[in-house]
Design a protein around this motif. Structure first.
Motif, short mmCIF file in Angstrom:
data_model
loop_
_atom_site.label_atom_id
_atom_site.label_comp_id
_atom_site.label_asym_id
_atom_site.label_seq_id
_atom_site.Cartn_x
_atom_site.Cartn_y
_atom_site.Cartn_z
N ASP A 192 0.80 -1.22 0.00
CA ASP A 192 0.00 0.00 0.00
C ASP A 192 0.84 1.28 0.00
OD1 ASP A 192 -2.05 -1.77 0.13
OD2 ASP A 192 -2.76 -1.22 2.13
N PHE A 193 2.00 1.23 0.69
CA PHE A 193 2.80 2.45 0.80
C PHE A 193 4.07 2.40 -0.03
CE2 PHE A 193 0.02 2.53 4.47
CZ PHE A 193 -0.42 3.84 4.45
N CYS A 251 -1.60 3.97 -2.04
CA CYS A 251 -2.84 4.45 -1.41
C CYS A 251 -3.24 5.82 -1.95
CB CYS A 251 -2.65 4.53 0.11
SG CYS A 251 -2.86 2.97 0.96
N SER A 292 5.40 -1.95 9.08
CA SER A 292 4.47 -0.85 9.35
C SER A 292 3.26 -0.93 8.43
CB SER A 292 5.18 0.50 9.17
OG SER A 292 5.50 0.74 7.81
N CYS A 293 3.48 -1.42 7.21
CA CYS A 293 2.38 -1.55 6.25
C CYS A 293 1.45 -2.69 6.65
CB CYS A 293 2.94 -1.79 4.85
SG CYS A 293 1.69 -1.83 3.56
N THR A 322 1.01 -4.04 9.57
CA THR A 322 0.37 -3.86 10.88
C THR A 322 -0.36 -2.53 11.00
OG1 THR A 322 2.41 -2.92 11.80
CG2 THR A 322 2.09 -5.32 11.99
N ASN A 323 -0.33 -1.76 9.91
CA ASN A 323 -0.99 -0.44 9.91
C ASN A 323 -0.47 0.43 11.05
OD1 ASN A 323 -2.73 1.42 8.76
ND2 ASN A 323 -4.46 0.83 10.07
N SER A 324 0.84 0.41 11.25
CA SER A 324 1.48 1.18 12.32
C SER A 324 2.27 2.34 11.73
CB SER A 324 2.43 0.28 13.13
OG SER A 324 1.77 -0.87 13.59
N ASP A 325 2.41 3.40 12.49
CA ASP A 325 3.22 4.52 12.07
C ASP A 325 4.69 4.13 12.13
OD1 ASP A 325 3.36 7.65 11.64
OD2 ASP A 325 4.87 7.12 13.15
#
Length: 388
Positions: A178-179, A213, A363-364, A366-369
């Motif tokens: 996604d990122f 995204c 981070s991607c 786990t959707n973490s910063d």
């Protein structure tokens, strides 16, 4: 056991089968001898000599042990009993191997045998003539040996010649995350008819800055559709993937940086691509100096604090993108590793900290910063980080 490279598997067998007017589907010749047993052939014979709708189409059959690639051909002529002759040249590979790169060869070799049959009944005579069958066996042996050893073969038979070459097929690129940020490698001409409507809708937002995204949001397309489109563009060598630009990233020079220094024809291009807009141009000396300062142990923020790119008219984002696109620099990624197995369950998201997942991937997933994640990793004494 799965092979390391499914494209690297050799041909295990080549056989020619035909339809005998009384015996039905039958193997006419195979190399090596007796590789395909009678029972094994009977289980797939209905696909080897198929109905008319499938004639002159590539057919792939996967069994428990093998993958069989064929190109069935039907010759309509009153000289044959039943007024037609059916045959099929087949390559046999391991059941989990890719065979796409053999398809043009099977098709070309089948057409070669078709011409020999039309001119001299080469295949239909092989069933009765030991001499002709020996010649066919010799031809198939040469094809198999040469393609496995040299990836090419020159075949001569009855004053006819054919050249066979195994063409390397590009591997399917990984699905973008996604990122991930698509970076243009070559111009995408939207007027070119080869591009579909999705690509035409996505391409304007591919600038080396927008991640998947963001492109999904701007193009008003589902993220899965955008990811599939970008994957196709990677396959076409139109874009490459880079991580989201962050000052915390670490970059190092590659050996190609020497080519930039020696190739004066690239000086103007580099200056134009890297200089800040609407201001004086940066000097090539300053650009090369900043590139040279990128080394292991120095994050990009450290390089920027040292040289202050704004003061020397360098756009730091364009500097990184230009360096990555041309291979003058590459990114080092951070891979967290839990030191002791017993600490994995005790560590937050410890299962990801196995040395196989970079910080950006974690981070991607786990959707973490990424910044907060990096701080937690640095504070945790049970985790070490490997840069590679």
């Amino acid at each position: 056991m799965e092979p390391l490279d499914p494209y690297d598997n050799p041909i295990k067998c080549i056989f020619v089968c035909h339809f005998h007017h009384t015996a039905g589907p039958k193997i006419l010749c195979q190399v090596p001898k007796d590789f395909m047993s009678k029972d094994s052939f009977e289980t797939v014979s209905v696909y080897m000599i198929p109905k008319g709708q499938l004639q002159k189409f590539i057919i792939t059959i996967t069994t428990r042990d093998n993958k069989i690639l064929g190109y069935p051909i039907q010759i309509n002529d009153q000289k044959y009993l039943r007024n037609a002759y059916y045959f099929n040249l087949c390559f046999v590979c391991d059941h989990n191997s890719h065979t796409l790169h053999y398809e043009p060869i099977v098709k070309k070799l089948s057409s070669f045998l078709l011409n020999l049959e039309i001119e001299d009944n080469f295949l239909s005579k092989s069933d009765q003539s030991e001499k002709t069958q020996a010649e066919l066996l010799c031809l198939m042996s040469k094809v198999m040996d040469d393609l496995n050893l040299y990836k090419r073969c020159t075949l001569i038979a009855r004053q006819s010649i054919i050249y066979l070459n195994v063409i390397e097929v590009s591997r399917n690129p990984p699905t973008p995350l996604d990122f991930d940020v698509p970076l243009p490698v070559s111009a995408i001409d939207l007027l070119d008819e080869q591009w579909d409507l999705t690509t035409r809708q996505v391409a304007p937002f591919i600038d080396g800055v927008n991640h998947i995204c963001k492109i999904s949001e701007l193009s008003k397309l589902d993220i899965e559709v955008v990811a599939a489109c970008i994957q196709n563009l990677i396959y076409c060598n139109a874009v490459s993937l880079v991580d989201l630009f962050r000052y915390s990233n670490m970059y190092v020079c590659t050996t190609k940086i020497g080519q930039l220094a020696r190739n004066k024809s690239r000086y103007d291009e580099a200056i134009s691509a890297i200089s800040r807009p609407n201001g004086p141009k940066a000097t090539f000396k300053d650009i090369f100096t900043v590139f040279s300062a990128m080394r292991q142990g120095s994050r990009f923020i450290d390089v920027c604090l040292r040289f202050n790119p704004v003061s020397i008219n360098i756009d730091e984002r364009n500097l990184v993108l230009y360096g990555l696109a041309n291979g003058y620099i590459r990114q080092l990624r951070k891979y967290p590793v839990v030191l002791k197995e017993k600490d994995v369950e005790k560590t937050y998201m410890g299962s990801y900290y196995n040395g196989l997942n970079s910080l950006n991937i974690i981070s991607c997933f786990t959707n973490s910063d990424v910044y907060h994640l990096d701080e937690e990793i640095e504070r945790d004494i049970r985790i070490v980080s490997v840069w590679k």
